[in-house]
Design a protein around this motif. Structure first.
Motif, PDB file in Angstrom:
ATOM      1  N   PHE A  59      37.140  42.677  43.234  1.00 22.95           N
ATOM      2  CA  PHE A  59      36.693  42.382  41.945  1.00 22.95           C
ATOM      3  C   PHE A  59      36.411  40.828  41.682  1.00 22.95           C
ATOM      4  O   PHE A  59      35.569  40.139  41.422  1.00 22.95           O
ATOM      5  CB  PHE A  59      37.400  42.895  40.671  1.00 22.95           C
ATOM      6  N   ASP A  60      37.462  39.973  42.187  1.00 27.49           N
ATOM      7  CA  ASP A  60      37.402  38.699  42.258  1.00 27.49           C
ATOM      8  C   ASP A  60      36.273  38.137  43.250  1.00 27.49           C
ATOM      9  O   ASP A  60      35.596  36.950  42.719  1.00 27.49           O
ATOM     10  CB  ASP A  60      38.723  37.930  42.778  1.00 27.49           C
ATOM     11  N   GLU A  61      35.905  38.752  44.364  1.00 30.87           N
ATOM     12  CA  GLU A  61      34.650  38.263  45.198  1.00 30.87           C
ATOM     13  C   GLU A  61      33.380  38.763  44.691  1.00 30.87           C
ATOM     14  O   GLU A  61      32.408  38.780  45.215  1.00 30.87           O
ATOM     15  CB  GLU A  61      34.976  38.737  46.420  1.00 30.87           C
ATOM     16  N   GLU A  62      33.471  39.532  43.414  1.00 32.68           N
ATOM     17  CA  GLU A  62      32.310  40.182  42.690  1.00 32.68           C
ATOM     18  C   GLU A  62      31.418  41.369  43.681  1.00 32.68           C
ATOM     19  O   GLU A  62      30.332  41.239  43.515  1.00 32.68           O
ATOM     20  CB  GLU A  62      31.445  39.055  42.279  1.00 32.68           C
ATOM     21  N   GLN A  63      32.397  41.911  44.273  1.00 28.25           N
ATOM     22  CA  GLN A  63      31.889  43.138  45.138  1.00 28.25           C
ATOM     23  C   GLN A  63      31.910  44.196  44.279  1.00 28.25           C
ATOM     24  O   GLN A  63      30.996  45.242  44.909  1.00 28.25           O
ATOM     25  CB  GLN A  63      32.474  42.949  46.325  1.00 28.25           C
ATOM     26  N   ILE A  64      32.659  44.550  43.301  1.00 25.93           N
ATOM     27  CA  ILE A  64      32.890  45.706  42.435  1.00 25.93           C
ATOM     28  C   ILE A  64      33.089  45.342  41.273  1.00 25.93           C
ATOM     29  O   ILE A  64      33.535  44.197  40.722  1.00 25.93           O
ATOM     30  CB  ILE A  64      33.866  46.787  43.074  1.00 25.93           C
ATOM     31  N   SER A  65      32.544  46.362  40.273  1.00 25.34           N
ATOM     32  CA  SER A  65      32.757  45.791  38.758  1.00 25.34           C
ATOM     33  C   SER A  65      34.228  46.441  38.436  1.00 25.34           C
ATOM     34  O   SER A  65      35.084  46.674  39.087  1.00 25.34           O
ATOM     35  CB  SER A  65      31.722  47.097  38.163  1.00 25.34           C
ATOM     36  N   LEU A  66      34.203  45.644  37.167  1.00 18.29           N
ATOM     37  CA  LEU A  66      35.659  45.881  36.568  1.00 18.29           C
ATOM     38  C   LEU A  66      36.079  47.454  36.351  1.00 18.29           C
ATOM     39  O   LEU A  66      37.321  47.927  36.802  1.00 18.29           O
ATOM     40  CB  LEU A  66      35.810  45.178  34.983  1.00 18.29           C
ATOM     41  N   GLY A  67      35.398  48.199  36.227  1.00 14.21           N
ATOM     42  CA  GLY A  67      35.521  49.715  35.989  1.00 14.21           C
ATOM     43  C   GLY A  67      35.916  50.250  37.256  1.00 14.21           C
ATOM     44  O   GLY A  67      36.692  51.007  37.639  1.00 14.21           O
ATOM     45  N   LYS A  68      35.273  50.049  38.290  1.00 17.55           N
ATOM     46  CA  LYS A  68      35.459  50.443  39.671  1.00 17.55           C
ATOM     47  C   LYS A  68      36.717  50.004  40.137  1.00 17.55           C
ATOM     48  O   LYS A  68      37.514  50.437  40.911  1.00 17.55           O
ATOM     49  CB  LYS A  68      34.209  50.022  40.639  1.00 17.55           C
ATOM     50  N   ALA A  69      37.043  48.562  40.045  1.00 13.21           N
ATOM     51  CA  ALA A  69      38.242  47.983  40.451  1.00 13.21           C
ATOM     52  C   ALA A  69      39.364  48.629  39.712  1.00 13.21           C
ATOM     53  O   ALA A  69      40.347  48.704  40.351  1.00 13.21           O
ATOM     54  CB  ALA A  69      38.215  46.450  40.230  1.00 13.21           C
ATOM     55  N   ALA A  70      39.255  48.954  38.566  1.00  8.49           N
ATOM     56  CA  ALA A  70      40.283  49.603  37.693  1.00  8.49           C
ATOM     57  C   ALA A  70      40.726  50.896  38.151  1.00  8.49           C
ATOM     58  O   ALA A  70      41.820  51.326  38.532  1.00  8.49           O
ATOM     59  CB  ALA A  70      40.042  49.526  36.214  1.00  8.49           C
ATOM     60  N   GLN A  71      39.531  51.433  38.489  1.00 10.42           N
ATOM     61  CA  GLN A  71      39.699  52.993  39.145  1.00 10.42           C
ATOM     62  C   GLN A  71      40.396  53.014  40.627  1.00 10.42           C
ATOM     63  O   GLN A  71      41.365  53.894  40.590  1.00 10.42           O
ATOM     64  CB  GLN A  71      38.367  53.697  39.307  1.00 10.42           C
ATOM     65  N   LEU A  72      40.085  52.000  41.283  1.00 12.90           N
ATOM     66  CA  LEU A  72      40.749  51.931  42.607  1.00 12.90           C
ATOM     67  C   LEU A  72      41.956  51.424  42.470  1.00 12.90           C
ATOM     68  O   LEU A  72      43.024  51.948  43.199  1.00 12.90           O
ATOM     69  CB  LEU A  72      39.977  50.816  43.547  1.00 12.90           C
ATOM     70  N   ALA A  73      42.515  50.718  41.527  1.00 19.45           N
ATOM     71  CA  ALA A  73      43.864  50.286  41.375  1.00 19.45           C
ATOM     72  C   ALA A  73      44.654  51.283  40.688  1.00 19.45           C
ATOM     73  O   ALA A  73      45.788  51.118  40.619  1.00 19.45           O
ATOM     74  CB  ALA A  73      43.798  48.728  40.586  1.00 19.45           C
ATOM     75  N   GLY A  74      43.951  52.519  40.358  1.00 15.74           N
ATOM     76  CA  GLY A  74      44.788  53.412  39.588  1.00 15.74           C
ATOM     77  C   GLY A  74      45.213  53.157  38.121  1.00 15.74           C
ATOM     78  O   GLY A  74      46.139  53.348  37.487  1.00 15.74           O
ATOM     79  N   MET A  75      44.244  52.163  37.428  1.00 18.39           N
ATOM     80  CA  MET A  75      44.607  51.729  35.914  1.00 18.39           C
ATOM     81  C   MET A  75      43.450  51.984  35.229  1.00 18.39           C
ATOM     82  O   MET A  75      42.500  52.208  35.512  1.00 18.39           O
ATOM     83  CB  MET A  75      44.880  50.113  36.150  1.00 18.39           C
ATOM     84  N   GLY A  76      43.579  51.881  33.957  1.00 20.77           N
ATOM     85  CA  GLY A  76      42.617  52.019  33.005  1.00 20.77           C
ATOM     86  C   GLY A  76      41.945  50.439  33.097  1.00 20.77           C
ATOM     87  O   GLY A  76      42.484  49.374  33.330  1.00 20.77           O
ATOM     88  N   ARG A  77      40.673  50.177  32.334  1.00 18.59           N
ATOM     89  CA  ARG A  77      40.225  49.186  32.471  1.00 18.59           C
ATOM     90  C   ARG A  77      40.973  48.028  31.579  1.00 18.59           C
ATOM     91  O   ARG A  77      40.868  46.692  32.230  1.00 18.59           O
ATOM     92  CB  ARG A  77      38.763  49.118  31.603  1.00 18.59           C
ATOM     93  N   ALA A  78      41.468  48.160  30.696  1.00 18.86           N
ATOM     94  CA  ALA A  78      42.119  47.176  29.630  1.00 18.86           C
ATOM     95  C   ALA A  78      43.571  46.775  30.429  1.00 18.86           C
ATOM     96  O   ALA A  78      43.724  45.607  30.258  1.00 18.86           O
ATOM     97  CB  ALA A  78      42.840  47.879  28.409  1.00 18.86           C
ATOM     98  N   GLU A  79      44.130  47.861  31.090  1.00 20.77           N
ATOM     99  CA  GLU A  79      45.433  47.426  32.006  1.00 20.77           C
ATOM    100  C   GLU A  79      45.190  46.647  33.131  1.00 20.77           C
ATOM    101  O   GLU A  79      45.601  45.774  33.307  1.00 20.77           O
ATOM    102  CB  GLU A  79      46.052  48.775  32.348  1.00 20.77           C
ATOM    103  N   PHE A  80      43.684  46.850  33.848  1.00 23.37           N
ATOM    104  CA  PHE A  80      43.482  46.003  34.910  1.00 23.37           C
ATOM    105  C   PHE A  80      43.072  44.776  34.393  1.00 23.37           C
ATOM    106  O   PHE A  80      43.276  43.631  35.017  1.00 23.37           O
ATOM    107  CB  PHE A  80      42.422  46.834  35.651  1.00 23.37           C
ATOM    108  N   ALA A  81      42.252  44.532  33.338  1.00 23.07           N
ATOM    109  CA  ALA A  81      42.022  43.310  32.970  1.00 23.07           C
ATOM    110  C   ALA A  81      43.139  42.424  32.465  1.00 23.07           C
ATOM    111  O   ALA A  81      43.129  41.467  32.712  1.00 23.07           O
ATOM    112  CB  ALA A  81      41.131  43.463  31.695  1.00 23.07           C
ATOM    113  N   LYS A  82      43.996  43.182  31.944  1.00 27.14           N
ATOM    114  CA  LYS A  82      45.573  42.348  31.468  1.00 27.14           C
ATOM    115  C   LYS A  82      46.194  41.983  32.723  1.00 27.14           C
ATOM    116  O   LYS A  82      46.587  40.760  32.967  1.00 27.14           O
ATOM    117  CB  LYS A  82      46.299  43.415  30.865  1.00 27.14           C
TER     118      LYS A  82
END
Length: 108
Positions: A59-82
């Motif tokens: 996500f930080d390297e802008e290779q994937i979206s917030l939604g995809k990153a959250a999914q990969l991390a096993g978190m919801g979008r809000a939790e991953f954004a936090k």
């Protein structure tokens, strides 16, 4: 994110290591197909594990979206954004030109 071939590993190991030390992910390919990803060994990896570290870096390297990153991390979008906020990684990235356009639109 930088891409290295298997042959590059023999010739450019120093570049791969420097990139990891600078926090960059690298993909290693063989005959044009990805074989593995080199993830920097950092505090995120130690504390959160490989999937969260990979999601944060991609996500930080802008290779994937917030939604995809959250999914990969096993978190919801809000939790991953936090989680990103705790790491001081901005979720919304606006460049100077985009900001000027937005401010000009507000003035109209």
């Amino acid at each position: 994110m930088e891409t290295f071939t298997v042959r590059d590993l023999r010739e450019r190991t120093g570049d791969l290591i420097r990139g990891a030390e600078e926090g960059r992910l690298s993909v290693i390919t063989k005959h044009g197909a990805p074989v593995f990803v080199a993830v920097p060994f950092d505090e995120i990896l130690v504390r959160e594990g490989i999937t969260v570290a990979l999601a944060v870096h991609l996500f930080d390297e802008e290779q994937i979206s917030l939604g995809k990153a959250a999914q990969l991390a096993g978190m919801g979008r809000a939790e991953f954004a936090k989680h990103l906020a705790q790491l001081s990684i901005p979720v919304i990235r606006t460049d100077a030109d985009e900001l000027e356009r937005d401010l000009a639109a507000l003035d109209q």
